[in-house]
Design an enzyme around this catalytic site. Structure first.
Site, PDB file in Angstrom:
ATOM      1  N   TYR A   1     102.817  51.071  14.827  1.00 45.83           N
ATOM      2  CA  TYR A   1     102.631  50.147  13.664  1.00 45.83           C
ATOM      3  C   TYR A   1     101.127  49.770  13.823  1.00 45.83           C
ATOM      4  CZ  TYR A   1     102.777  46.153  10.418  1.00 45.83           C
ATOM      5  OH  TYR A   1     102.344  45.290   9.529  1.00 45.83           O
TER       6      TYR A   1
ATOM      7  N   GLN B   1     101.679  50.363   5.503  1.00 38.24           N
ATOM      8  CA  GLN B   1     102.586  50.694   6.455  1.00 38.24           C
ATOM      9  C   GLN B   1     103.908  49.916   6.089  1.00 38.24           C
ATOM     10  OE1 GLN B   1     102.366  52.711   8.989  1.00 38.24           O
ATOM     11  NE2 GLN B   1     104.218  51.638   9.855  1.00 38.24           N
ATOM     12  N   GLU B   2     103.918  48.770   5.760  1.00 40.61           N
ATOM     13  CA  GLU B   2     104.981  47.927   5.444  1.00 40.61           C
ATOM     14  C   GLU B   2     106.004  48.716   4.292  1.00 40.61           C
ATOM     15  OE1 GLU B   2     106.411  45.725   7.032  1.00 40.61           O
ATOM     16  OE2 GLU B   2     104.801  44.830   8.404  1.00 40.61           O
ATOM     17  N   SER B   3     105.599  48.842   2.986  1.00 41.64           N
ATOM     18  CA  SER B   3     106.133  49.254   2.036  1.00 41.64           C
ATOM     19  C   SER B   3     105.824  50.493   1.460  1.00 41.64           C
ATOM     20  CB  SER B   3     106.095  48.175   1.023  1.00 41.64           C
ATOM     21  OG  SER B   3     104.865  48.299   0.655  1.00 41.64           O
TER      22      SER B   3
END
Length: 162
Positions: A128, A11-13
């Site tokens: 998220y 999710q972050e990167s």
């Protein structure tokens, strides 16, 4: 849990180790420089330099520590820990207080703190946390299947051709 950490990294990167966000978060786990300094102190990582946060192993270790830190302080509730990882722990604490004031369960993300989050800070953190759950399920199933495959191969090893 490895599947949660994979979900966060996804999710972050999107697993891009060199990515830097517009807010300044760095690497696979999108660790903010101030958070990295704090984690380095918590882990007694002497000699830590800000330029190191892009290192994949260190970034992953720091991100995992930070997530686990909040998971331990948020009654082992992964959704709240994921929200804290994304929106910040102070913001999540505020959302939980507001949820409780409305008669909602502050220890429950789904249809409780989630509703307050959507109203107060928008859909980003709600999306998220939902994505982390989806990725967690996917990676858990993949890891389970890989373990089953490995066990089957151990029980029935392939014979080499003559």
């Amino acid at each position: 849990d490895m599947a949660v950490l994979l979900g966060i990294a996804r999710q972050e990167s999107r697993f891009a180790p060199d990515i830097v966000s517009s807010a300044g978060a760095v690497g696979l786990m999108q660790v903010m420089p101030a958070t990295a300094r704090w984690v380095a102190r918590q882990l007694d990582h002497t000699g830590y330099r800000p330029s190191q946060i892009g290192d994949v192993a260190l970034n992953t270790r720091f991100g995992a520590f930070y997530f686990k830190y909040w998971l331990d302080r948020l009654e082992q509730l992964p959704a709240l820990a994921a929200a804290a990882y994304n929106a910040g722990p102070a913001r999540v604490a505020s959302l939980r207080r507001k949820a409780a004031a409305r008669g909602l369960d502050p220890n429950r993300w789904s249809r409780n703190v989630e509703l307050v989050a959507a109203e107060e800070i928008g859909r980003e953190t709600v999306t998220y946390v939902g994505n982390i759950y989806k990725y967690y399920i996917a990676y858990s199933l993949m890891m389970e299947q890989a373990a089953e495959r490995e066990a089957a191969l151990r029980q029935h090893p392939r014979k080499e051709a003559p």
